[in-house]
Design an enzyme around this catalytic site. Structure first.
Site, PDB file in Angstrom:
ATOM      1  CD  GLN A 139      -2.059   1.400   3.053  1.00 29.83           C
ATOM      2  OE1 GLN A 139      -1.209   1.535   4.016  1.00 29.83           O
ATOM      3  NE2 GLN A 139      -3.562   1.578   3.275  1.00 29.83           N
ATOM      4  N   GLY A 140       0.861   2.329  -0.921  1.00 29.22           N
ATOM      5  CA  GLY A 140       1.297   3.622  -0.965  1.00 29.22           C
ATOM      6  C   GLY A 140       0.498   4.587  -0.633  1.00 29.22           C
ATOM      7  CD  GLU A 257     -12.682  -9.422  13.873  1.00 25.79           C
ATOM      8  OE1 GLU A 257     -12.569  -8.521  14.704  1.00 25.79           O
ATOM      9  OE2 GLU A 257     -11.676 -10.360  13.231  1.00 25.79           O
ATOM     10  CB  SER A 395      -0.643   9.603  15.525  1.00 27.29           C
ATOM     11  OG  SER A 395      -1.656  10.733  15.649  1.00 27.29           O
ATOM     12  CD  GLU A 397      -0.471  11.712  20.100  1.00 24.03           C
ATOM     13  OE1 GLU A 397      -0.283  10.845  18.973  1.00 24.03           O
ATOM     14  OE2 GLU A 397       0.131  11.739  20.990  1.00 24.03           O
TER      15      GLU A 397
END
Lengths: 413, 369
Positions: A139-140, A257, A395, A397
């Site tokens: 995946q890019g 799932e 992240s 955050e």
């Protein structure tokens, strides 16, 4: 509320267990868990070691017989069409057995995305090769300048006849060095608002101009890469969905799932193994559990916290089984699970004191250090290897922002 | 496998929430802090009409015959509304022990009157040593036939000021022994304590207090274990409801309170606290229900499930109410504002039947470390 399997669920669980017992190749069965990156299917199929090649092939064949390479895909596309609860049980048992998943990003992300957004030709070309294990995908998405703010990505794709010409750079492309194809988000309209100028493209990794360079992480492993694009020409038929709608194609909430149960299973195993090791003579010589009650309590806390994570996973799958779409709950699992992974590794290193400075790595440095390592340095390895967990895939955050705004309705800052 | 509520539980939850919003408003909670009895007999009677005191009691003894998970659903609502009074004392300190170890005659004598709201019970367990283990029971028990006579001091006895009966744990030559002791006798002296939550706890001096033997002479400690397991999970359920409400009040406040020209809830420093609060509340809820389910279905590891639930819930809910205070700023510290009601009550329930340190030690022992 019920934590037990129904009779049908119990029968399915027995079936999966028996299958693993019968068919999991010895290489994966006997693998010693040292907290290092275990050999996975992706690396094994490209490995120069014939035993590894064979194991990867045998395991893929065994799974394919049951449609279990992609158990969550609908049957018409070659999956097993399992219900969310069955997928959960399947994932749970595979994680308990530490059986390596087959198919990587092709199975987990690209396939389901094509099933929703791909055209008939794309489905016919790519789905069977994912299911046979013939093609591995990477995946890019992320770029050096586009991390948490992914939609600001700059890799440019310009239409030229029936091709796109791509220039730019991706980073953190996991497993790209073992992959055959990439799917990527690229900017096709730099004038449009940032989410509306992005397209979703698939490309052969051997396309001229495409360079994959492994990055070495702080634990001397190479899980991911930098990927460079210099006038990479990709056929326009490899566009998935409409041009400039790629953001929405890439962010489709895929209906399978998503409990993250395997994390809870591995944390609990690590704690259980730690406790068992500490009871052995070797363990007693390394562990400080007998010395400090605070450490005993810390281990107990980690065990309790895995119970919390198990329940968060059960909650997600219960919601899905009831036809509900998890909202902030999935962010909570990611946040809690990744922080717990770091706490478990920290507790493990505390238990073994100075012995936790030993970094044993047989593959790289042979048997050196082995007599002084505790559990093959498992917790020392994890102490380093869990660092990115609170950063990747959004992240923590960002996850807390999502919980607060999408989940609790607090105003965006 | 399903972590959602059943239809019956949804109905019970909604009915309880509606009922308590009307019948147990904040003002009643505040009034009961200053009230000598600490509960409203009017509300107590209405709760009995709802069938709540007898929720767990089989219908053959005048109860509703629900199961323990259902009771925990109700207790979450009690925590939300901070329902004052001897409900948990009566259910966990009276109904459950009598259901589990009472003779047929004792069941017939007491259970229907508990279900009807006519009797208040409490468990007189802890003593000035404030220990929850067997060694904490030093009150003397003298058994003679079906009668038992207690002498000693019990401390931190909830709702003893209004209880009709105490279930007392004492020590005879045979070991820990339980008895059902009427409070209206000269050998029972109740002195109320002033507590952080202004709940009613008491010192109870037993001086030759006579009662009926409950269970067998010396069989008391074993008989108490399931009682304590259920009581502990009940306290967890109360804490889940309490912390859920504290969290909801705090999030609402963060949406309304404006500083620097914007709601404080738009600041990530506040948002991330709120995200941590909901994680702690949700985590507490499921680990509590897992323990309740383990008791309800008699799982082999139920003791561990109970210890884990109380260890986690005690600290997670404390983190929640602490964040709640911080989000509210100065106004939250005033007596007039409601958030402090939750903060003070959290501490009582955190310490009841062992705090996190107590239960974490038991978890460590069961893990074999």
């Amino acid at each position: 509320m019920d934590w037990a399997d129904s009779p049908e669920q119990a029968a399915f669980r027995t079936d999966v267990r028996q299958f693993i017992k019968d068919r999991l190749p010895g290489r994966y069965r006997d693998m010693k868990d040292t907290g290092s990156e275990n050999a996975g299917w992706q690396a094994d199929r490209k490995s120069s070691n014939p035993e590894a090649n064979q194991a990867a092939k045998d395991w893929a064949t065994a799974l394919a017989e049951r449609g279990w390479i992609a158990p969550h895909w609908p049957k018409e596309y070659g999956g097993a069409g399992l219900t969310t609860i069955e997928q959960f049980i399947y994932n749970q048992e595979m994680a308990e057995a530490q059986a390596p998943p087959v198919g990587g990003m092709g199975v987990s992300l690209l396939g389901p995305t094509l099933i929703v957004h791909g055209n008939p030709e794309q489905k016919a070309e790519h789905l069977p090769k994912i299911l046979s294990g013939e093609v591995a995908w990477a995946q890019g998405y992320s770029e050096p300048g586009a991390g948490s703010d992914l939609a600001s990505l700059q890799t440019r794709a310009v239409k030229d006849g029936d091709e796109y010409v791509i220039n730019g750079q991706k980073i953190w492309t996991s497993g790209a060095q073992y992959s055959d194809w990439l799917f990527a988000l690229v900017r096709t309209d730099p004038e449009a608002p940032k989410h509306r100028g992005i397209s979703f493209l698939m490309m052969d990794r051997t396309t001229p101009g495409l360079t994959v360079r492994p990055l070495t992480d702080m634990g001397w492993a190479q899980p991911f890469n930098e990927t460079f694009f210099e006038d990479v020409r990709v056929p326009a038929k490899n566009l998935v969905g409409e041009e400039n709608r790629g953001w929405y194609v890439g962010m489709t909430l895929l209906d399978f799932e998503r409990s993250g149960i395997s994390g809870a299973i591995s944390h609990r195993r690590n704690i259980r193994d730690l406790i068992e090791f500490a009871k052995t003579d070797e363990g007693k010589a390394r562990s400080r559990l007998g010395e400090f009650t605070t450490l005993r309590h810390e281990v107990a806390d980690r065990h309790i916290e895995t119970e919390i994570l198990f329940n968060f996973a059960f909650r997600i799958v219960s919601m899905q089984a009831r036809g509900l779409v998890p909202n902030y709950e999935a962010s909570m699992n990611k946040m809690y699970g990744s922080e717990l992974a770091q706490r478990v590794s920290r507790t493990g290193t505390k238990v073994f004191g100075l012995f936790s400075t030993i970094w044993q790595d047989q593959q790289k440095w042979g048997e050196q250090n082995a007599p002084y390592s505790a559990m093959g340095s498992r917790f020392t390895h994890l102490y380093v290897r869990t660092v990115p967990l609170t950063i990747l895939s959004g992240s923590n955050e960002i996850q807390r922002n999502v919980i607060a705004t999408r989940g609790l309705g607090l105003p965006r800052g | 496998m399903d972590l959602g509520l059943t239809e019956t539980q949804e109905l019970l939850k909604n009915a309880a929430r509606d009922f308590l919003e009307n019948e147990c408003p904040e003002q009643l909670v505040r009034d009961m802090e200053e009230d000598e009895k600490g509960y409203s007999p009017d509300l107590w009677g209405k709760m009995a009409e709802q069938g709540w005191q007898g929720l767990l009691i089989p219908d053959t003894y005048g109860g509703a015959g629900f199961d323990f998970l259902d009771l925990c659903v109700l207790l979450e609502e009690f925590g939300r509304a901070l329902v004052p009074g001897p409900f948990m004392s009566t259910v966990f300190g009276g109904a459950i022990p009598i259901m589990q170890i009472g003779s047929e005659a004792q069941k017939q004598e007491f259970l229907p009157k508990i279900a009807s709201g006519d009797l208040i019970f409490t468990l007189a367990l802890t003593e000035p040593s404030a220990r929850f283990d067997e060694s904490g029971i030093q009150t003397q028990a003298a058994v003679s036939g079906n009668e038992v006579t207690f002498t000693g001091t019990k401390l931190f006895v909830p709702d003893a000021n209004v209880a009709d009966y105490l279930i007392v744990a004492g020590r005879s030559g045979a070991g820990v022994t339980l008895g059902i002791v009427a409070t209206d006798q000269p050998g029972v002296e109740v002195t109320q304590l002033v507590t952080i939550a202004r709940d009613k706890q008491a010192e109870v001096k037993l001086n030759g207090a006579k009662g009926q033997l409950l269970g067998t002479d010396g069989g008391g400690w074993a008989a108490l274990q399931p009682v304590l397991q259920h009581y502990t999970v009940g306290e967890c359920a109360y804490l889940v409801g309490l912390s859920q409400m504290d969290f909801e009040i705090s999030v609402d406040y963060a949406k309304e309170r404006v500083q620097f020209g914007r709601p404080i809830g738009s600041f990530q420093a506040i948002q991330h606290k709120c995200a941590d609060m909901v994680t702690d509340v949700d985590g507490s809820r499921f680990i509590m229900y897992k323990a309740a389910w383990s008791l309800n279905t008699d799982q082999a590891d139920k003791q561990m499930a109970v210890n884990m639930a109380k260890a986690w819930t005690s600290e997670a809910t404390r983190r929640v109410v602490a964040h709640g205070q911080q989000i509210h700023g100065g106004i939250g510290f005033t007596k007039d504002y409601k958030i402090q009601l939750y903060y003070r009550r959290q501490k009582r329930a955190e310490l009841a039947f062992g705090d996190a340190d107590h239960h974490r030690e038991l978890v460590a022992q069961q893990l074999g470390i």
